[in-house]
Motif scaffolding. Structure first.
Motif, PDB file in Angstrom:
ATOM      1  N   VAL A   3       0.859  -1.188   0.000  1.00 27.51           N
ATOM      2  CA  VAL A   3       0.000   0.000   0.000  1.00 27.51           C
ATOM      3  C   VAL A   3       0.889   1.229   0.000  1.00 27.51           C
ATOM      4  N   PHE A   4       0.552   2.206  -0.842  1.00 27.27           N
ATOM      5  CA  PHE A   4       1.206   3.509  -0.813  1.00 27.27           C
ATOM      6  C   PHE A   4       0.144   4.542  -1.109  1.00 27.27           C
ATOM      7  N   ARG A   5      -0.077   5.441  -0.147  1.00 22.29           N
ATOM      8  CA  ARG A   5      -1.044   6.517  -0.344  1.00 22.29           C
ATOM      9  C   ARG A   5      -0.387   7.851  -0.043  1.00 22.29           C
ATOM     10  N   ALA A   6      -0.614   8.788  -0.908  1.00 19.59           N
ATOM     11  CA  ALA A   6      -0.214  10.169  -0.681  1.00 19.59           C
ATOM     12  C   ALA A   6      -1.504  10.967  -0.629  1.00 19.59           C
ATOM     13  N   ASP A   7      -1.950  11.267   0.569  1.00 16.06           N
ATOM     14  CA  ASP A   7      -3.224  11.941   0.774  1.00 16.06           C
ATOM     15  C   ASP A   7      -2.988  13.442   0.821  1.00 16.06           C
ATOM     16  N   MET A   8      -3.411  14.102  -0.250  1.00 17.26           N
ATOM     17  CA  MET A   8      -3.268  15.552  -0.336  1.00 17.26           C
ATOM     18  C   MET A   8      -4.666  16.148  -0.453  1.00 17.26           C
ATOM     19  N   PRO A   9      -5.232  16.594   0.658  1.00 14.83           N
ATOM     20  CA  PRO A   9      -6.620  17.056   0.654  1.00 14.83           C
ATOM     21  C   PRO A   9      -6.897  18.181  -0.333  1.00 14.83           C
ATOM     22  N   ASP A  10      -5.921  19.013  -0.603  1.00 14.49           N
ATOM     23  CA  ASP A  10      -6.134  20.131  -1.508  1.00 14.49           C
ATOM     24  C   ASP A  10      -5.455  19.920  -2.856  1.00 14.49           C
ATOM     25  N   ALA A  11      -5.322  18.657  -3.273  1.00 12.80           N
ATOM     26  CA  ALA A  11      -4.635  18.361  -4.532  1.00 12.80           C
ATOM     27  C   ALA A  11      -5.340  19.054  -5.691  1.00 12.80           C
ATOM     28  N   PRO A  12      -4.567  19.704  -6.595  1.00 10.77           N
ATOM     29  CA  PRO A  12      -5.172  20.443  -7.711  1.00 10.77           C
ATOM     30  C   PRO A  12      -5.952  19.536  -8.666  1.00 10.77           C
TER      31      PRO A  12
END
Length: 185
Positions: free
Chosen positions: A95-104
């Motif tokens: 598993v690899f997650r990059a959680d960027m709530p404000d991702a463009p």
């Protein structure tokens, strides 16, 4: 995160970063971490906020696939604190997650296991702290809290490598000092 408090409280002061519960628990489960993860998590400088090898204030730069099940993440130093950059190499990644709530792009939580090439992680912001925990399959998980995003990796093991930073502000004669430096040295 399970143990690290990114929004703790001391008296009337809120927003305090507190790894103390994690550090207390770490001694009880460190032997269940894979060797590389154990070395990284138990390094005395890892949570020394004023230390040069504390992960706090590093900046995630990018993630790239390596082989069939590996991922490498590069972290840039903070010129006011670190004199080295950090590279973490994960093997057996499930598993690899990059959680960027404000991702463009509006994705919020892309999983780069299916994305070839380099994934830019700079929008995650500065690292607040991280937490490495043993997984039930004998591997580990590594969660990295940032401002404002989060990284999460489940893997067989990881290795961390610090290397000299290429930063003009760190050059000899710049007059800059790192927090924790002894002014008498």
């Amino acid at each position: 995160m399970r143990y690290v408090d990114l929004d703790g409280r001391v008296g009337d002061v809120t927003g305090v970063i507190d790894p103390q519960l994690y550090l207390a628990e770490l001694s009880g489960f460190a032997d269940r971490l894979p060797p590389g993860a154990r070395e990284f998590a138990t390094d005395p400088g890892h949570y020394a906020f004023r230390g040069r090898r504390c992960v706090k204030d590093l900046v995630p730069q990018g993630a790239v696939r390596s082989g069939d099940d590996g991922i490498e993440i590069r972290f840039r130093h903070n010129c006011w604190k670190h004199d080295e950059d950090l590279v973490i190499r994960y093997t057996g990644v499930t598993v690899f997650r990059a959680d960027m709530p404000d991702a463009p792009d509006g994705t919020g939580a892309p999983d780069v296991l299916d994305v070839p090439g380099v994934r830019d992680l700079s929008d995650l912001g500065d690292v607040i702290l991280d937490e490495v925990l043993p997984a039930s399959d004998g591997g580990c998980t590594h969660e990295i809290g940032c401002r404002p995003g989060t990284l999460f990796v489940a893997c067989r093991d990881l290795s961390a490598e610090w290397s000299p930073a290429d930063c003009p502000e760190l050059r000899v004669g710049s007059g800059l000092r790192w927090s924790g430096d002894d002014p008498g040295s």
